[in-house]
Design an enzyme around this catalytic site. Structure first.
Site, short mmCIF file in Angstrom:
data_model
loop_
_atom_site.label_atom_id
_atom_site.label_comp_id
_atom_site.label_asym_id
_atom_site.label_seq_id
_atom_site.Cartn_x
_atom_site.Cartn_y
_atom_site.Cartn_z
N ARG A 1 0.67 -1.49 5.78
CA ARG A 1 1.37 -1.88 7.23
C ARG A 1 0.22 -2.87 7.81
O ARG A 1 0.73 -3.34 8.77
CB ARG A 1 1.72 -0.62 7.97
CG ARG A 1 0.46 0.37 8.25
CD ARG A 1 0.99 1.66 8.52
NE ARG A 1 0.94 2.61 7.26
CZ ARG A 1 1.22 3.72 7.29
NH1 ARG A 1 1.55 4.48 8.42
NH2 ARG A 1 1.58 4.33 6.03
N LYS B 1 -8.54 6.53 -3.09
CA LYS B 1 -7.36 7.49 -3.75
C LYS B 1 -7.95 8.02 -5.05
O LYS B 1 -9.26 7.74 -5.32
CB LYS B 1 -6.50 6.46 -4.59
CG LYS B 1 -5.56 5.60 -3.51
CD LYS B 1 -4.37 4.80 -4.35
CE LYS B 1 -3.48 4.27 -3.25
NZ LYS B 1 -2.79 5.04 -2.50
N1 BES Z 1 0.46 1.46 -1.95
C1 BES Z 1 0.58 2.78 -1.57
C2 BES Z 1 1.72 3.41 -1.64
C3 BES Z 1 2.36 3.96 -2.81
C4 BES Z 1 1.97 5.20 -3.38
C5 BES Z 1 3.11 3.30 -3.64
C6 BES Z 1 2.28 5.64 -4.53
C7 BES Z 1 3.41 3.73 -4.96
C8 BES Z 1 3.27 4.87 -5.33
C9 BES Z 1 0.25 2.76 0.22
O1 BES Z 1 -0.74 1.61 0.43
C10 BES Z 1 -0.37 4.09 0.45
O2 BES Z 1 -1.77 4.33 -0.05
N2 BES Z 1 0.26 4.91 1.36
C11 BES Z 1 -0.37 6.18 1.62
C12 BES Z 1 -0.17 6.07 3.06
C13 BES Z 1 -0.88 7.29 3.82
C14 BES Z 1 -2.10 7.21 3.61
C15 BES Z 1 -0.33 7.58 5.12
C16 BES Z 1 0.42 7.01 1.09
O3 BES Z 1 1.47 7.09 0.53
O4 BES Z 1 -0.15 8.06 0.50
MN MN Z 2 -2.83 2.51 0.02
#
Ligand code: BES
Ligand code: MN
Ligand code: ZN
Length: 499
Positions: free
Chosen positions: A354, A280
């Site tokens: 997931r 990230k």
């Molecule tokens: N934990 C995150 C989702 C999230 C993002 C929660 C911002 C709260 C605030 C999750 O694991 C994630 O990183 N999801 C990605 C999915 C994508 C890679 C398909 C996302 O939401 O960007």
């Molecule tokens: Mn994630």
């Protein structure tokens, strides 16, 4: 905080502060009328002077009102009595506790239960009031260097009854609400705990503590080697990148006969989500200490359910792991086999929620569940779609979905249903494996739910995406909200009251 009830004339009660409501148009509540009579018209005189008009959330602190035994009366504006609604009731409760906190009254007589709540009954009002009070008084201070100096803090709040026959109903409601807020507070505490302390092992310890605190609860932990035996290749692909071992935590509340089908709640417990090798951006990565809020809500709900001694079986499951980049971490392009036998092409290691959930969801089929609800900070896309007011709801069963919507509307811990139509499924089809773990830019929270739907065909299931509702990140007001413990506890209460 201790809560109690009082009947009789509020002017006679000796307490540090009496909180009492006034409506618009100089209309006094029942208890305000009693105080006005005792003080020979003092309250009306103040209203006439115009310092408070009874508008929603106005407040005015009066001192030494004649013939009233308490030194302070806090007037709270209740708005127009003809248009009273539940939302406004909650908001006046929030206003009241803010003021009570400010004057640091040790004990308070709260006369707001009589406030019109748009058709809501006493038990409902008691619960919402105590939720708002506990939320208003909550502070996460565990990590401060020295204990913060508190002058005088609120210790006792008594609710004024306008009819002493309501005593039993309100007392019972207080006990239930206290159990609920104990759960909410526990959820906030664990969620606010930073990731250097709150590891998967820490979550397991918190779950074992529940079993120590409540006779109805037993906790068991599946270690990575156990998960290996079950073939949980997706879960393990996430935890393998971290030095912290992953844990599958199982918390059982036994409130009914063993053969009674349990309702199951499954929480995403990523104690920190760096994204893994699909790292990230650094700017707001710190928010990802909250990627275990689903797990926190399971711990909180199990505490509430046990505290309320609900006569039903409930199983709480937490998929706990840390998502880190390392030489052991999974790579984009890796293909893993899940416990269900289906294979997954991991195209983005940041779509890890997931991956841990799909194996946990396959595992829970062995409980022969009446329903399964997973709770997860699953997608940023859900925050874009619904913001911070509604939790995203996805379900393969209309009755379960309707039950959750109803519990949410009732408690105001609300959800909004989104589709998981078959059409979306094509977005996660993979050329090499049975599916891939991302579905492209469009409908990100839906394709995440569609992924989970491929593992939940054997039972009635709902998925709650709490990415927007579980925590706030705004300067010093940041922190876990405790959502959706209230929603889940209400859903389970409603099920216990069925049949
Ligand atoms: N934990 C995150 C989702 C999230 C993002 C929660 C911002 C709260 C605030 C999750 O694991 C994630 O990183 N999801 C990605 C999915 C994508 C890679 C398909 C996302 O939401 O960007
Ligand atoms: Mn994630
Ligand atoms: Zn995540």
């Amino acid at each position: 905080m201790k809560y109690g009830t009082r009947a009789g004339n509020p002017a006679k009660t000796r307490t540090q502060c009496v909180v009492v409501g006034v409506y618009e148009n100089n209309q006094l509540s029942e208890t305000a009328t009693l105080l006005d009579k005792a003080s020979k018209g003092h309250i009306r005189k103040v209203l006439k002077r115009g310092d408070i008009q009874g508008k929603t959330n106005q407040t005015l602190l009066l001192h030494d009102v004649p013939n009233v035994n308490s030194p302070r009366i806090l007037l709270v504006g209740l708005g127009n009595s003809d248009t009273a609604d539940p939302q406004r009731f909650v908001s006046t409760a929030r206003t009241a506790i803010k003021q009570i906190k400010q004057i640091s009254a040790k004990n308070t007589l709260c006369c707001l239960l009589e406030t019109k709540g748009g058709g809501k009954g006493l038990a409902w009002k008691t619960s919402r009031m105590i939720e708002q009070f506990e939320a208003g008084l909550y502070d996460y201070t565990e990590m401060k260097g020295k204990p913060t100096e508190s002058a005088q803090t609120t210790e006792v709040i008594d609710f004024q009854l306008t009819d002493k026959n309501d005593q039993n109903e309100v007392s019972a409601a207080i006990a239930r609400a206290k159990a609920l807020t104990d759960g909410i507070t526990a959820a906030k505490d664990v969620a606010n705990t930073p990731a250097n302390v709150c590891t998967p092992t820490y979550l397991a310890t918190a779950a074992k503590q529940l079993a120590k605190d409540y006779g109805s609860i037993t906790t068991t932990i599946l270690e990575e080697k156990d998960m290996q035996k079950h073939g949980m290749g997706a879960f393990l692909s996430v935890s393998q990148g971290s030095d912290e071992p992953g844990k599958l935590i199982i918390i059982k509340h036994k409130g009914a006969k063993p053969k009674d089908k349990p309702h199951v709640i499954v929480g995403k417990g990523i104690t920190f989500d760096t994204g893994g090798i699909s790292l990230k951006p650094g700017g707001t990565m710190y928010e990802m200490i909250y990627d275990m809020c689903g797990a926190a809500s399971v711990l909180g709900t199990m505490r509430a359910v046990a505290g309320q001694q609900l006569p039903m079986n409930v199983v709480g499951v937490i998929a706990a792991a840390e998502n880190m980049p390392s030489g052991k971490a999974s790579r984009p392009g890796d293909i893993v086999k899940t416990m269900s036998g289906q294979t997954v092409e991991i195209l983005n290691t940041d779509a890890e929620g997931r991956l841990v959930l799909c194996d946990a969801l396959t595992y829970v089929d062995k409980f022969n569940p009446a329903s399964v609800i997973d709770i997860a900070t699953l997608t940023g896309a859900c925050v874009i779609a619904l913001g911070s007011h509604a939790t995203g709801l996805f379900s393969n069963d209309d009755a379960v979905a309707d039950n959750l919507v109803e519990a949410g509307e009732n408690t105001l811990d609300r959800v909004w249903r989104m589709p998981i139509w078959e059409e979306y499924q094509t977005q996660i089809n993979s050329a090499f494996a049975d599916m891939q773990n991302i579905g492209g830019r469009e409908a990100g929270s839906i394709t995440a739910a569609c992924f989970l739907a491929r593992y939940t065909k054997k039972y009635r299931w709902a998925h709650l995406d709490i990415a927007g509702t579980a925590y706030k990140w705004a300067g010093l007001n940041k922190g876990a909200t405790g959502r959706p413990v209230t929603l889940l506890t209400q859903y389970l209460n409603d099920r216990a009251n069925e049949t």
